[in-house]
Design an enzyme around this catalytic site. Structure first.
Site, PDB file in Angstrom:
ATOM      1  N   GLU A 110      -6.058  -6.608   7.522  1.00 51.77           N
ATOM      2  CA  GLU A 110      -5.128  -7.517   6.861  1.00 51.77           C
ATOM      3  C   GLU A 110      -4.631  -8.563   7.849  1.00 51.77           C
ATOM      4  O   GLU A 110      -4.405  -8.252   9.008  1.00 51.77           O
ATOM      5  CB  GLU A 110      -3.941  -6.733   6.282  1.00 51.77           C
ATOM      6  CG  GLU A 110      -4.349  -5.810   5.148  1.00 51.77           C
ATOM      7  CD  GLU A 110      -3.169  -5.120   4.474  1.00 51.77           C
ATOM      8  OE1 GLU A 110      -2.031  -5.223   4.998  1.00 51.77           O
ATOM      9  OE2 GLU A 110      -3.380  -4.501   3.425  1.00 51.77           O
ATOM     10  N   HIS A 133      -0.775  -7.335  -0.515  1.00 55.64           N
ATOM     11  CA  HIS A 133       0.007  -6.214   0.016  1.00 55.64           C
ATOM     12  C   HIS A 133       1.505  -6.407  -0.266  1.00 55.64           C
ATOM     13  O   HIS A 133       2.347  -6.414   0.635  1.00 55.64           O
ATOM     14  CB  HIS A 133      -0.223  -6.030   1.517  1.00 55.64           C
ATOM     15  CG  HIS A 133       0.154  -4.655   2.003  1.00 55.64           C
ATOM     16  ND1 HIS A 133      -0.352  -4.108   3.161  1.00 55.64           N
ATOM     17  CD2 HIS A 133       0.991  -3.704   1.492  1.00 55.64           C
ATOM     18  CE1 HIS A 133       0.157  -2.900   3.352  1.00 55.64           C
ATOM     19  NE2 HIS A 133       0.986  -2.637   2.338  1.00 55.64           N
TER      20      HIS A 133
END
Length: 309
Positions: A256, A274
């Site tokens: 990420e 997220h």
């Protein structure tokens, strides 16, 4: 009286620095403190999805607490902490309800074609010649991988929505009202929707493999609100692209932030950045948990939400 010294690990935690500075001396890792400064640190404030390197722990001989602001703590070496006598805390189930809401939202968004429908209207493709049919939530078979706080919260919501809930995890939980399936593969075969809600560690990296995705099949939907590392992402993209998997709704990635080019031509997928547990209310609760754990630790009292490694 000398105040305890805290090291805040990630810039994304910068908003909590003024809160901590009311009672502690605070330094920021991103400002690159020198060795003498690190040697004074009593506690680290950490975002648990990031790896806390052994070298940094070695540089802090006074370190007695690793306080994860987050619910997750997979980046912390619990064995090393235990060996050094360092306590570890986290935010408990502070955001479980919000993550569960997001998981249900992802299921509905994909299964009822909400994101695709939005794009369809905006692009001018909607005509009265035909109406797109979607799939009902009622009666859908939901398999939950990992039945902790988030899994239970999703199961409760799904039950109200008339879904059929089953689950799999490495340990029996006999008090749960939903049946535990014998294996992950069997759960995938029996499910219309497979939700990943398990806690991540190195033992279950890539547990949602190509074989699991094939078991879920061309009509199945994978939803992940746990950690990106739990899913073999290359296998997921291949399964979606080939049509071997019906769809995916994803909030977490490995790594990420994810590369948008990776998903540019992948069909039948809904993506969010997220944000499952990132509500104002959950973050406020996490901050309260952090402060409570720090207060308890430095007062020599039982920790509010310890991690037991």
């Amino acid at each position: 009286m000398t105040r305890p010294v805290l090291l805040v690990g990630q810039a994304l935690l910068a908003p909590v620095v003024p809160l901590l500075a009311q009672d502690y001396d605070v330094m920021a890792l991103w400002e690159e403190p020198d060795a003498a400064a690190l040697a004074r640190v009593d506690a680290v404030i950490w975002a648990g999805e990031f790896v806390l390197e052994r070298a940094l722990i070695d540089a802090m001989p006074r370190l007695s607490l690793i306080a994860c602001f987050t619910v997750g703590y997979d980046g912390v070496d619990l064995a090393l902490a235990r060996e050094r006598g360092i306590a570890v805390t986290h935010a408990g189930d502070a955001n479980a309800q919000d993550v569960a809401d997001h998981a249900i939202g992802l299921m509905i968004a994909h299964r009822r074609w909400i994101v695709g429908g939005d794009r369809h209207v905006r692009s001018g493709q909607w005509t009265m010649a035909a109406k797109t049919r979607t799939r009902s939530m009622g009666g859908a078979k939901l398999g939950i991988v990992g039945m902790g706080s988030i899994g239970i919260a999703v199961a409760e919501r799904a039950q109200v929505m008339r879904m059929q809930v089953s689950w799999w995890g490495p340990r029996e939980k006999p008090r749960l009202p939903w049946p535990r399936v014998a294996s992950l593969d069997a759960l995938a075969r029996e499910s219309d929707i497979l939700l990943v809600a398990a806690r991540a560690d190195e033992s279950n990296r890539g547990m949602i493999s190509a074989a699991v995705l094939d078991a879920l099949g061309p009509e199945g939907l994978l939803v992940n609100v746990a950690r990106g590392q739990l899913v073999d992402e290359a296998a997921l993209i291949a399964a979606l692209t080939s049509g071997r998997l019906g769809g995916a709704a994803i909030d977490v990635y490995d790594p990420e932030p994810t590369d948008p080019a990776r998903w540019a031509d992948v069909p039948n997928v809904v993506l969010t950045p997220h944000i499952g547990g990132a509500t104002h209310e959950a973050v406020a609760h996490m901050a309260q948990m952090l402060l409570a754990n720090l207060t308890a630790h430095f007062a020599g009292q039982p920790l509010i939400s310890p991690v037991r490694g």
